[in-house]
Design a protein around this motif. Structure first.
Motif, PDB file in Angstrom:
ATOM      1  N   THR A   1      -1.121  50.238  54.171  1.00 50.92           N
ATOM      2  CA  THR A   1      -2.450  49.627  54.131  1.00 50.92           C
ATOM      3  C   THR A   1      -2.518  48.258  53.481  1.00 50.92           C
ATOM      4  O   THR A   1      -3.564  47.616  53.541  1.00 50.92           O
ATOM      5  CB  THR A   1      -3.428  50.558  53.382  1.00 50.92           C
ATOM      6  N   SER A   2      -1.440  47.800  52.846  1.00 48.30           N
ATOM      7  CA  SER A   2      -1.543  46.500  52.175  1.00 48.30           C
ATOM      8  C   SER A   2      -0.226  45.741  52.224  1.00 48.30           C
ATOM      9  O   SER A   2       0.846  46.316  52.382  1.00 48.30           O
ATOM     10  CB  SER A   2      -1.988  46.670  50.724  1.00 48.30           C
ATOM     11  N   LEU A   3      -0.353  44.444  52.078  1.00 42.90           N
ATOM     12  CA  LEU A   3       0.787  43.543  52.060  1.00 42.90           C
ATOM     13  C   LEU A   3       0.533  42.512  50.969  1.00 42.90           C
ATOM     14  O   LEU A   3      -0.445  41.771  51.023  1.00 42.90           O
ATOM     15  CB  LEU A   3       0.947  42.857  53.420  1.00 42.90           C
ATOM     16  N   ILE A   4       1.365  42.508  49.937  1.00 39.48           N
ATOM     17  CA  ILE A   4       1.236  41.561  48.835  1.00 39.48           C
ATOM     18  C   ILE A   4       2.466  40.664  48.878  1.00 39.48           C
ATOM     19  O   ILE A   4       3.604  41.139  48.875  1.00 39.48           O
ATOM     20  CB  ILE A   4       1.150  42.284  47.481  1.00 39.48           C
ATOM     21  N   MET A   5       2.222  39.373  48.935  1.00 41.13           N
ATOM     22  CA  MET A   5       3.319  38.427  49.061  1.00 41.13           C
ATOM     23  C   MET A   5       3.958  38.170  47.686  1.00 41.13           C
ATOM     24  O   MET A   5       3.377  38.445  46.642  1.00 41.13           O
ATOM     25  CB  MET A   5       2.828  37.120  49.678  1.00 41.13           C
ATOM     26  N   SER A   6       5.163  37.623  47.704  1.00 44.16           N
ATOM     27  CA  SER A   6       5.926  37.383  46.481  1.00 44.16           C
ATOM     28  C   SER A   6       5.364  36.224  45.670  1.00 44.16           C
ATOM     29  O   SER A   6       4.540  35.442  46.151  1.00 44.16           O
ATOM     30  CB  SER A   6       7.388  37.098  46.836  1.00 44.16           C
ATOM     31  N   ASP A   7       5.845  36.108  44.452  1.00 44.24           N
ATOM     32  CA  ASP A   7       5.456  35.065  43.501  1.00 44.24           C
ATOM     33  C   ASP A   7       5.869  33.693  44.038  1.00 44.24           C
ATOM     34  O   ASP A   7       7.049  33.407  44.221  1.00 44.24           O
ATOM     35  CB  ASP A   7       6.148  35.353  42.165  1.00 44.24           C
TER      36      ASP A   7
ATOM     37  N   GLY B   1       8.105  40.151  43.411  1.00 40.71           N
ATOM     38  CA  GLY B   1       6.686  40.405  43.159  1.00 40.71           C
ATOM     39  C   GLY B   1       5.895  40.858  44.364  1.00 40.71           C
ATOM     40  O   GLY B   1       4.725  41.209  44.228  1.00 40.71           O
ATOM     41  N   GLY B   2       6.482  40.871  45.543  1.00 40.13           N
ATOM     42  CA  GLY B   2       5.771  41.308  46.735  1.00 40.13           C
ATOM     43  C   GLY B   2       5.915  42.796  46.951  1.00 40.13           C
ATOM     44  O   GLY B   2       6.807  43.437  46.403  1.00 40.13           O
ATOM     45  N   SER B   3       5.012  43.360  47.745  1.00 42.77           N
ATOM     46  CA  SER B   3       5.104  44.771  48.103  1.00 42.77           C
ATOM     47  C   SER B   3       4.331  45.007  49.391  1.00 42.77           C
ATOM     48  O   SER B   3       3.505  44.196  49.797  1.00 42.77           O
ATOM     49  CB  SER B   3       4.554  45.657  46.984  1.00 42.77           C
ATOM     50  N   TYR B   4       4.621  46.127  50.015  1.00 39.37           N
ATOM     51  CA  TYR B   4       3.881  46.504  51.211  1.00 39.37           C
ATOM     52  C   TYR B   4       3.888  48.014  51.352  1.00 39.37           C
ATOM     53  O   TYR B   4       4.751  48.705  50.836  1.00 39.37           O
ATOM     54  CB  TYR B   4       4.473  45.852  52.470  1.00 39.37           C
ATOM     55  N   ASN B   5       2.867  48.505  52.017  1.00 43.71           N
ATOM     56  CA  ASN B   5       2.801  49.907  52.420  1.00 43.71           C
ATOM     57  C   ASN B   5       1.956  49.960  53.685  1.00 43.71           C
ATOM     58  O   ASN B   5       1.686  48.920  54.285  1.00 43.71           O
ATOM     59  CB  ASN B   5       2.269  50.802  51.298  1.00 43.71           C
TER      60      ASN B   5
ATOM     61  N   GLY C   1      14.203  31.528  41.475  1.00 41.48           N
ATOM     62  CA  GLY C   1      14.279  32.723  42.318  1.00 41.48           C
ATOM     63  C   GLY C   1      15.696  33.259  42.428  1.00 41.48           C
ATOM     64  O   GLY C   1      15.925  34.470  42.356  1.00 41.48           O
ATOM     65  N   TYR C   2      16.665  32.349  42.588  1.00 40.76           N
ATOM     66  CA  TYR C   2      18.060  32.797  42.641  1.00 40.76           C
ATOM     67  C   TYR C   2      18.521  33.361  41.303  1.00 40.76           C
ATOM     68  O   TYR C   2      19.317  34.291  41.254  1.00 40.76           O
ATOM     69  CB  TYR C   2      18.993  31.683  43.118  1.00 40.76           C
ATOM     70  N   ASN C   3      18.024  32.812  40.196  1.00 44.87           N
ATOM     71  CA  ASN C   3      18.354  33.403  38.890  1.00 44.87           C
ATOM     72  C   ASN C   3      17.823  34.832  38.787  1.00 44.87           C
ATOM     73  O   ASN C   3      18.503  35.716  38.270  1.00 44.87           O
ATOM     74  CB  ASN C   3      17.815  32.543  37.745  1.00 44.87           C
ATOM     75  N   VAL C   4      16.599  35.066  39.283  1.00 45.29           N
ATOM     76  CA  VAL C   4      16.054  36.429  39.310  1.00 45.29           C
ATOM     77  C   VAL C   4      16.939  37.311  40.181  1.00 45.29           C
ATOM     78  O   VAL C   4      17.331  38.419  39.787  1.00 45.29           O
ATOM     79  CB  VAL C   4      14.594  36.432  39.834  1.00 45.29           C
ATOM     80  N   PHE C   5      17.283  36.811  41.356  1.00 42.32           N
ATOM     81  CA  PHE C   5      18.095  37.577  42.286  1.00 42.32           C
ATOM     82  C   PHE C   5      19.475  37.900  41.723  1.00 42.32           C
ATOM     83  O   PHE C   5      19.903  39.049  41.701  1.00 42.32           O
ATOM     84  CB  PHE C   5      18.235  36.806  43.605  1.00 42.32           C
TER      85      PHE C   5
ATOM     86  N   ILE D   1      31.564  44.507  50.002  1.00 39.35           N
ATOM     87  CA  ILE D   1      30.478  43.743  50.612  1.00 39.35           C
ATOM     88  C   ILE D   1      29.156  44.230  50.057  1.00 39.35           C
ATOM     89  O   ILE D   1      28.911  45.436  49.965  1.00 39.35           O
ATOM     90  CB  ILE D   1      30.499  43.898  52.140  1.00 39.35           C
ATOM     91  N   VAL D   2      28.297  43.283  49.686  1.00 41.48           N
ATOM     92  CA  VAL D   2      26.949  43.606  49.223  1.00 41.48           C
ATOM     93  C   VAL D   2      25.978  43.045  50.245  1.00 41.48           C
ATOM     94  O   VAL D   2      26.060  41.875  50.614  1.00 41.48           O
ATOM     95  CB  VAL D   2      26.664  42.993  47.837  1.00 41.48           C
ATOM     96  N   THR D   3      25.097  43.891  50.740  1.00 41.41           N
ATOM     97  CA  THR D   3      24.030  43.426  51.618  1.00 41.41           C
ATOM     98  C   THR D   3      22.705  43.774  50.967  1.00 41.41           C
ATOM     99  O   THR D   3      22.594  44.791  50.281  1.00 41.41           O
ATOM    100  CB  THR D   3      24.167  43.993  53.046  1.00 41.41           C
ATOM    101  N   THR D   4      21.723  42.898  51.137  1.00 38.90           N
ATOM    102  CA  THR D   4      20.487  43.042  50.369  1.00 38.90           C
ATOM    103  C   THR D   4      19.225  43.134  51.197  1.00 38.90           C
ATOM    104  O   THR D   4      18.171  43.448  50.656  1.00 38.90           O
ATOM    105  CB  THR D   4      20.316  41.842  49.426  1.00 38.90           C
ATOM    106  N   GLY D   5      19.270  42.858  52.442  1.00 42.78           N
ATOM    107  CA  GLY D   5      17.999  42.747  53.143  1.00 42.78           C
ATOM    108  C   GLY D   5      17.292  41.499  52.641  1.00 42.78           C
ATOM    109  O   GLY D   5      17.936  40.532  52.231  1.00 42.78           O
ATOM    110  N   TYR D   6      15.971  41.532  52.617  1.00 43.13           N
ATOM    111  CA  TYR D   6      15.206  40.327  52.290  1.00 43.13           C
ATOM    112  C   TYR D   6      14.083  40.642  51.317  1.00 43.13           C
ATOM    113  O   TYR D   6      13.459  41.694  51.399  1.00 43.13           O
ATOM    114  CB  TYR D   6      14.585  39.734  53.562  1.00 43.13           C
ATOM    115  N   GLY D   7      13.804  39.689  50.428  1.00 41.67           N
ATOM    116  CA  GLY D   7      12.606  39.774  49.613  1.00 41.67           C
ATOM    117  C   GLY D   7      11.410  39.368  50.459  1.00 41.67           C
ATOM    118  O   GLY D   7      11.551  38.591  51.406  1.00 41.67           O
ATOM    119  N   LEU D   8      10.248  39.908  50.153  1.00 46.80           N
ATOM    120  CA  LEU D   8       9.052  39.481  50.878  1.00 46.80           C
ATOM    121  C   LEU D   8       8.809  38.002  50.614  1.00 46.80           C
ATOM    122  O   LEU D   8       9.026  37.517  49.503  1.00 46.80           O
ATOM    123  CB  LEU D   8       7.841  40.294  50.430  1.00 46.80           C
TER     124      LEU D   8
END
Length: 154
Positions: free
Chosen positions: A106-112, A100-104, A126-130, A51-58
């Protein structure tokens, strides 16, 4: 089946935040419990399954009210997957920053935006990237190519 990709609960979590509230209606711990239940059921039914689990992209858009701390909310959702002690049949592949998204703190950058068909669901690109993300490919034992537009519904 030899493999299963398991990712559930994201829609409920995200859509509960659309009503200008800072606390999701869907408790991340409930999502975690459901992921564990499904993984256990799959392993029980198919003892040799991987089983592969991935969580979520931003997501591509910040749909969370500006008064809310989006970084904390997304970190809480990701912790559902990163803090779980997985059985040996389950591989966790983090993808929150894959699009392309990130968070910490102090900041939240949304995905492409070009990788999404709406604010949270991937499009074909997006699915091809994934599905070409090397850790995911390794976890499922290989992959035989790109997704064709004819193979996916928009």
């Amino acid at each position: 089946p030899d493999y299963a990709w398991l990712t559930i609960g994201g829609n409920e979590f995200v859509f509960s935040l659309l009503d200008d509230q800072c606390e999701p209606e869907e408790d991340p711990e409930i999502i975690a419990r459901n992921v564990r239940k499904i993984a256990d059921l799959l392993i029980e039914r198919y003892p040799n399954i991987k089983i592969v689990t991935t969580g979520y992209g931003l997501p591509r858009d910040n749909f969370i009210d500006e008064s809310c701390d989006g970084s904390t909310i997304f970190a809480e959702l990701q912790s559902v997957f990163t803090d779980y002690d997985y059985p040996s049949a389950v591989t966790f592949v983090p993808i929150e920053a894959l699009f392309g998204g990130s968070y910490n703190e102090t900041s939240l950058i949304m995905s492409d935006r070009s990788l999404f068909r709406d604010f949270i669901h991937l499009n074909n690109e997006g699915y091809n990237v994934f599905f070409s993300h090397e850790p995911f490919v390794e976890a499922i034992g290989g992959c035989d190519g790109d997704i064709d537009d004819d193979e996916m519904e928009e």
